[in-house]
Scaffold this active site. Structure first.
Site, PDB file in Angstrom:
ATOM      1  N   VAL A 274       0.914  -1.075   0.004  1.00 13.86           N
ATOM      2  CA  VAL A 274      -0.010  -0.011   0.028  1.00 13.86           C
ATOM      3  C   VAL A 274       0.732   1.279  -0.030  1.00 13.86           C
ATOM      4  CG1 VAL A 274      -0.261  -0.133   2.521  1.00 13.86           C
ATOM      5  CG2 VAL A 274      -2.032   1.170   1.174  1.00 13.86           C
ATOM      6  N   SER A 275       0.319   2.359  -0.654  1.00 17.15           N
ATOM      7  CA  SER A 275       1.336   3.527  -0.822  1.00 17.15           C
ATOM      8  C   SER A 275       2.621   3.356  -1.413  1.00 17.15           C
ATOM      9  CB  SER A 275       1.179   4.419   0.724  1.00 17.15           C
ATOM     10  OG  SER A 275       1.755   5.466   0.400  1.00 17.15           O
TER      11      SER A 275
END
Length: 614
Positions: A274-275
């Site tokens: 994520v990210s």
């Protein structure tokens, strides 16, 4: 913690001998050279891999686990605090948020945890790798989840996603901090952090090696690995993930030799992040011979080969223009932007300073705000993204991110960061001072990898004017706009290449993301990669932004839905595709309904709020 077994600094020759016995007849990948031995700890009898013995109640507790001696916490205390910090930094654990109710798991998982340090060829600093191996690991399913920390977090920075999905399913989970992490160093003495999270003793391997600064030069700055490794780690994110994948087979060859050989060919491996972790697994998708069979990237920070915008480009732009733009009428109902019915004083000051520099034409502050908004829209921002960007704008996050990334791209040290910035502890007078032993001991478990936080602050380029951060933000922006800068050269090294052909991929992004905007990153990457022939599905989630952890605040929980449930659904789909041959779902624009807020209460999240998942 019971049943502790520790192999600290296992000699490399002995490790290589042990592994050769496991892999010599099986054709598995050759063992990597590690900077130190494998640190192995077993977590049972009140401790565990997923919650560090805290369980659901402990993770939900807003008060961090305490240290008996704040200046000298034990390895067990440090790990427990790091797990708590990273869970709460990524997931919405607030009551009614849905986590552990109809998505995700907070159930303890017992097993073994292996950590090591490994350095990429040609690089100066190691990255930390870890494999969590549950007691009920399924040798028949042969499932490995490989992941990279979100943001610049330490090694537990993906536990709420990859760990909580993989460990309860009997999968091993392999992590990398991708060359960042929280092993800060006080350059007054140059002591780094060892694998157990404590300050290292002489001769111990450390995750970040920085020489001590000469005495007599004033207060020594604090070195932060993402900013000061000298390696531009973002350029190597994919290779970091690939090394974590190799390390997982190395660990399984030691832990389950009778079930060997452990090879990429006979083991299913899903990469998820994520990210920044999402960007890392997309970069790993480019590489051959990684063993990765499917990729799930959530809200990825990635610079596609064509299209999109680099994070440093849009974040330095937002740092200048967003405080002014948020005074525009379009954001009158964005509660965090300013007090209802009023305009932000800081925002008006920024508008005035931009006007004084000839960047705005209007004289009226409200018209200036509209012009600033239009500048961002012309650059590809959406009103929804600007509204969500208020979080980064109000907390001065843009400037902190940009100072850190500029230093990383230019490969500068802690004392020569671009634009005169540095990191230090601050005294009551706002001046740099030496950190206390208690502050220093808490860096490893408490920090996010980008100051400010955990007692470390961003120092420099502040003025006593009504707009004290403008000068620093202008300087950081100039490092992008000036052709030929070291920063621009470093950014170009992070540009993605096309993913491997026929590699199943699912990319998800929130339509309202205000930190890593969907049009610049996930959406742009999906369009570009598909044009290159990638086997990619793209899910765009309406009413979703970047920070699930903030959704316990009613003002945000009533406006946005979490991203994490869609990540879990994508992992389920990827696993069923690999294990059962089930077709991946198609592209989707997922319509959602945020929770209601009335009578001072935020309604609990339900599956209906999340819309129809593919």
């Amino acid at each position: 913690m019971k049943n502790l077994r520790l192999l600290r600094s296992l000699p490399l020759a002995g490790l290589a001998l042990a592994l050769s016995a496991c892999t010599s007849t099986g054709g598995g990948p050759s063992p990597m050279d590690l900077d130190a031995g494998i640190d192995l700890r077993t977590y049972r009898d009140g401790d565990d891999l997923l919650t560090a013995g805290l369980g659901a109640a402990g993770l939900r507790n807003p008060t961090p686990p305490a240290f008996a001696d704040p200046a000298a916490p034990t390895p067990t205390e440090l790990r427990r605090r790091a797990v708590w910090t990273n869970w709460r930094g990524i997931a919405d654990l607030a009551p009614g948020g849905g986590y552990g109710e109809f998505y995700g798991s907070l159930a303890p998982v017992t097993g073994r945890e292996y950590q090591a340090l490994v350095t990429l060829p040609g690089r100066k600093q190691p990255h930390r790798v870890m494999v969590q191996l549950p007691d009920d690991f399924d040798s028949d399913a042969r499932c490995i989840v490989v992941t990279a920390s979100s943001g610049s977090r330490g090694i537990y920075g993906a536990i709420a996603l990859a760990g909580a999905w993989g460990l309860p399913r009997g999968c091993a989970v392999a992590y990398t901090d991708k060359g960042a992490g929280t092993g800060y160093v006080d350059t007054a003495d140059g002591r780094g952090f060892a694998l157990d999270g404590q300050l290292a003793q002489a001769g111990q391997a450390v995750e970040f090696k920085v020489p001590a600064r000469a005495a007599g030069d004033g207060v020594a700055p604090i070195a932060v690995k993402h900013a000061h490794s000298g390696d531009n780690p973002e350029a190597d994110w994919g290779r970091h993930v690939a090394q974590a994948a190799r390390f997982s087979l190395q660990v399984l060859s030691l832990a389950h030799p009778d079930d060997g050989p452990w090879t990429f060919a006979n083991t299913r491996m899903i990469a998820v992040g994520v990210s920044n972790g999402g960007g890392a697994v997309l970069r790993a998708a480019e590489l051959p011979d990684t063993g990765i069979d499917a990729v799930v990237a959530i809200s990825p920070n990635v610079l596609p080969g064509d299209g999109g915008r680099a994070l440093y480009d849009y974040s330095t732009d937002a740092a200048l223009w967003m405080p002014c733009a948020l005074n525009a009428a379009a954001f009158d109902n964005v509660v965090l932007a300013r007090a209802k019915g009023e305009k932000s004083v800081a925002g008006m000051a920024r508008c005035g300073m931009l006007k004084a520099r000839g960047l705005l034409e209007a004289k009226d502050p409200l018209v200036q705000a509209e012009q600033a908004r239009q500048h961002l829209l012309d650059g590809g921002w959406t009103d929804a993204g600007i509204a969500a960007g208020v979080i980064s704008s109000n907390f001065d996050l843009w400037r902190a991110v940009n100072a850190t990334y500029a230093s990383a791209y230019a490969r500068t040290g802690p004392a020569d960061m671009p634009c005169g910035f540095s990191f230090a502890a601050l005294g009551p007078d706002g001046q740099p001072r030496a950190p206390t032993p208690a502050e220093r001991a808490a860096w490893w478990p408490d920090a996010s990898g980008i100051p400010p936080g955990a007692g470390v602050n961003l120092v420099g380029e502040l003025t006593t004017t009504a707009d004290p951060t403008l000068g620093g933000n202008l300087c950081l922006r100039a490092l992008w706009t000036e052709a030929g800068s070291e920063v621009r050269a470093g950014i170009e090294q992070t540009r993605a290449a096309p993913p491997r052909k026929q590699l199943p991929m699912i990319v998800l992004h929130g339509a309202d993301d205000g930190l890593v905007p969907e049009p610049f990153s996930g959406g742009a990457y999906a369009r570009w990669a598909k044009a290159q022939g990638a086997d990619l599905r793209y899910w765009r989630i309406e009413n979703a932004q970047h920070f699930d952890a903030f959704l316990g605040l009613p003002v945000l929980g009533s406006r946005y839905v979490p991203m994490m449930p869609y990540g879990y659904r994508a992992l389920d789909a990827a696993w069923m595709h690999l294990a059962a041959g089930k077709a991946l779902p198609g592209d989707a624009n997922i319509r959602t309904t945020p929770r209601s807020f009335s009578d001072g209460k935020l309604a609990p999240l339900t599956p209906e709020n999340l819309g129809h998942m593919p």
